[in-house]
Design an enzyme around this catalytic site. Structure first.
Site, PDB file in Angstrom:
ATOM      1  N   GLN B 258       0.833  -1.199   0.000  1.00 25.06           N
ATOM      2  CA  GLN B 258       0.000   0.000   0.000  1.00 25.06           C
ATOM      3  C   GLN B 258       0.870   1.253   0.000  1.00 25.06           C
ATOM      4  O   GLN B 258       0.628   2.195  -0.750  1.00 25.06           O
ATOM      5  CB  GLN B 258      -0.916  -0.015   1.232  1.00 25.06           C
ATOM      6  CG  GLN B 258      -2.105   0.900   1.114  1.00 25.06           C
ATOM      7  CD  GLN B 258      -2.983   0.518  -0.059  1.00 25.06           C
ATOM      8  OE1 GLN B 258      -3.215  -0.651  -0.324  1.00 25.06           O
ATOM      9  NE2 GLN B 258      -3.434   1.502  -0.802  1.00 25.06           N
ATOM     10  N   HIS B 261       2.390   3.014  -3.249  1.00 29.75           N
ATOM     11  CA  HIS B 261       1.556   3.687  -4.253  1.00 29.75           C
ATOM     12  C   HIS B 261       1.822   5.185  -4.323  1.00 29.75           C
ATOM     13  O   HIS B 261       1.891   5.771  -5.388  1.00 29.75           O
ATOM     14  CB  HIS B 261       0.067   3.488  -3.939  1.00 29.75           C
ATOM     15  CG  HIS B 261      -0.517   2.281  -4.595  1.00 29.75           C
ATOM     16  ND1 HIS B 261      -0.597   2.145  -5.960  1.00 29.75           N
ATOM     17  CD2 HIS B 261      -1.061   1.153  -4.076  1.00 29.75           C
ATOM     18  CE1 HIS B 261      -1.161   0.977  -6.257  1.00 29.75           C
ATOM     19  NE2 HIS B 261      -1.450   0.361  -5.138  1.00 29.75           N
ATOM     20  N   ASP B 360      -5.780  -6.371  -6.530  1.00 32.40           N
ATOM     21  CA  ASP B 360      -5.468  -5.224  -7.399  1.00 32.40           C
ATOM     22  C   ASP B 360      -5.451  -5.614  -8.869  1.00 32.40           C
ATOM     23  O   ASP B 360      -5.619  -4.760  -9.732  1.00 32.40           O
ATOM     24  CB  ASP B 360      -4.077  -4.655  -7.050  1.00 32.40           C
ATOM     25  CG  ASP B 360      -4.128  -3.760  -5.827  1.00 32.40           C
ATOM     26  OD1 ASP B 360      -5.230  -3.322  -5.463  1.00 32.40           O
ATOM     27  OD2 ASP B 360      -3.055  -3.507  -5.246  1.00 32.40           O
TER      28      ASP B 360
END
Lengths: 431, 431
Positions: B258, B261, B360
């Site tokens: 995470q 990103h 994802d």
């Protein structure tokens, strides 16, 4: 009222002008509303008290912030029996219709061994705006509150202005009937801000719906994302498609039932008979003179009304689709065949005995509908507006082995190595 | 990274600070964006050409407004075979998942003889924004385009900036795979405005989705209502709930997937074991130093990361619900029991072998999810975002006789006499 004939050379451009016409007030309240929201957010209750004193001319600490449930129960008990029966019938039918909107959860395991699904849950709390004065409709309260109840929302908080302290008893009766949990005497942009951020004794909500003036609409726009909101609504409109077999008086009343809402509303008639068009226009003029709402309806009809004469009713379908009307009434012999050719409309009323007004109150479908051509992409208010969906996923080691290599390849191609690593470590792959 | 322990006296307030923390940039681009939108709306193509020259440094008339389908087909054909297989697997699985979201029409006649129903139809055209540069992810293109295709949308128009004329081949390959109909070399707020209003050769669309920078997000906000849009998205976040039975390296990679990103993203770990918390923190530090995305991930982890040690994992459920996270990963023995206690989350990943990264790319559920606690009221992108519902109603004379009197009573109580008249005339009632 403008009158167009499809065989005229100028028709295409005149019709496009009608399609493009913007009836929405472009009052620029952006800055005022932003200041009110910031004030409520920063100061909470004192801001609400000051704004209410200034705008609604009463002191919340004196009149009371909240309208007691007992006041609503008393208003309901005092209703004229016919009206009470009518409200109860409306509530029961709206509930029955909306119960069919409850979405189904899914939970499946596919051939790769991957468990996938979606689970729907209601929001915790919904806020309901109810305008003061003329536009405070009990039917609107039912249409906003019942979908939230059917969704399973535990807390319904209503805000409404009570100018000079006055309350609309019919609205309170409706609030009792549908089971509103809290009613706060706060209106305008400050009421929306209080619902969105919370303010002292008013706890925040997750979704805000309900109609309001330009300040209310702009506040909802600005707070979209902080909370969920229903669609931004503009002036209401109806398209009636009718052949000469209809009583012109019925059609005239249908057109006027839209026009009497507000001077910005629009009523459009499509017909294939010029003589019938004349008869309806004459009936509208005649009925206007005996209508208690004449002042509003006449302005709306004169400014925004239209009668369009087409060669064949079948020609009207693509034109109606361009307009993507909020309400579409089909008073023709085979309304279903016409409806099958329509892609964009908020709500459709099929046949000669289905006046749009029946849908405003008791039929069951929601009367909060997309206006101003928004039926191209938006829907009427529904149970879904008060719920949200959580997707879920479960893999075991074998399933991860099926999907892992593709994930690693894509993550690396996108330049996201930790994504690749989170999969590769579990599968003991090199990355 | 902050570290909280639930047994500390200060925990409640520290946790509320975490919940309330706003990671969203409050860059005020409102005015700039409004000017760009007005320019595109008023001038059309010349405005797009001028803005593209100024912001992306190329002349659309020279480089070409549109990227040809053949260019996309060539990019797809030139893909590394593994990557091509991965993209195809992802597309097929995303399609299969979203096909289950297609809503069902209803059409029933009730005991009063009233026919009521709802019909779903796709929007005519959807617009897809794809960012340029680093954030141009082919997976994101799949996640936005495939639900529109499954909904039955006939026209998919994509806009994307090509700074200095450069194009991302992987994105073009994905566009070919999902069948984008048009690709325009226009980005930023001007790209959104062109999709909303149309501009010369670019015809308007009905719904716009897809991620973008602050200008793009603000343009979508301002044009909400002119077109439909997907939820305003903020920085991404993950909550991982893990016990000490997990390999700390796996959990560290999950948190970093995470963090890599963007510097504004947030990773939060809940665990019931302080020693395990230490081990994960150490593993994060170790893995950071070997990560190509270290520069971004380290800033995000340092600024927004959190490790929260609770006494028992069961205590974490209400805390997670307060956070309403975009992603929730449950690496615990009975993830389903924990999930049953959660009301608010965008997407949930159950079990030790379900790293968020799998969602994802290839698992199937959408990766466009509500961020910043919006899972309290919003859902991930779905087929429903590209469809709308038309309600309908049909009564005959007998059915109108059942519902008419209640309608007349309510219309009169609301001061809308033409509504009452439209019903009363048909039933020959006095009003």
């Amino acid at each position: 009222m403008i009158r167009l004939t499809a065989t005229d050379a100028s028709f295409a451009s005149a019709f496009e002008t009608l399609v493009a016409a913007r009836r929405e007030a472009s009052s620029d309240v952006t800055r005022d509303v932003a200041a009110i929201i910031a004030d409520v957010r920063d100061r909470g209750e004192p801001a609400l008290r000051d704004l209410t004193q200034r705008l609604d001319r009463h002191d919340l600490d004196a009149t009371g912030w909240r309208i007691a449930p007992e006041t609503c129960a008393a208003a309901f008990a005092a209703l004229d029996p016919d009206l009470r029966t009518a409200l109860e019938l409306a509530a029961a039918r709206i509930k029955a219709y909306h119960e069919k909107q409850r979405p189904l959860d899914t939970d499946d395991t596919d051939s790769a061994g991957v468990r996938l699904g979606a689970r729907w849950t209601p929001v915790d709390a919904a806020g309901l705006y109810v305008p003061g004065g003329r536009a405070a409709y009990p039917s609107s309260l039912l249409m906003n509150a019942i979908p939230a109840k059917v969704a399973g929302v535990k807390r319904l908080a209503m805000v409404t202005p009570t100018p000079d302290g006055t309350i609309n008893d019919l609205v309170l009766a409706a609030a009792h009937l549908v089971g509103i949990d809290e009613i706060w005497r706060v209106g305008g942009a400050q009421g929306i801000a209080a619902l969105a951020y919370g303010a002292g004794r008013i706890a925040p909500v997750d979704v805000i719906t309900g109609p309001g003036n330009a300040w209310v609409a702009e506040a909802k726009r600005q707070l979209y994302g902080v909370v969920g909101i229903d669609m931004v609504a503009g002036p209401s409109e109806i398209v009636v498609v009718a052949d000469a077999q209809n009583d012109p008086e019925w059609t005239a009343a249908d057109l006027l039932s839209q026009a009497e809402h507000d001077t910005t509303t629009q009523s459009i008639l499509f017909t294939d008979d010029a003589a019938y068009a004349n008869a309806v226009a004459a009936a509208v003029d005649r009925q206007l003179s005996t209508l208690a709402t004449e002042a509003v309806a006449r302005v709306a009809w004169d400014a925004n009304g239209a009668i369009i004469v087409v060669e064949s009713l079948a020609d009207a379908a693509p034109l109606v689709d361009r307009l993507a009307p909020e309400h579409l009434q089909l008073a023709i012999p085979d309304p279903q065949a016409f409806f099958d050719r329509i892609r964009h409309a908020g709500s459709v009323f099929l046949g000669r005995y289905t006046p749009e007004a029946i849908g405003d109150y008791v039929a069951g479908p929601n009367h909060v509908l997309p206006t101003g051509r928004r039926a191209r992409f938006a829907s009427g208010l529904s149970v879904l507006d008060f719920m949200k969906r959580t997707s879920f996923l479960q893999l075991d080691e074998d399933a991860l082995r099926e999907l892992g290599p593709a994930t690693v390849a894509l993550a690396k191609a996108e330049g996201l190595p930790a994504h690749a690593r989170s999969v590769a470590l579990r599968l003991r792959l090199n990355t």
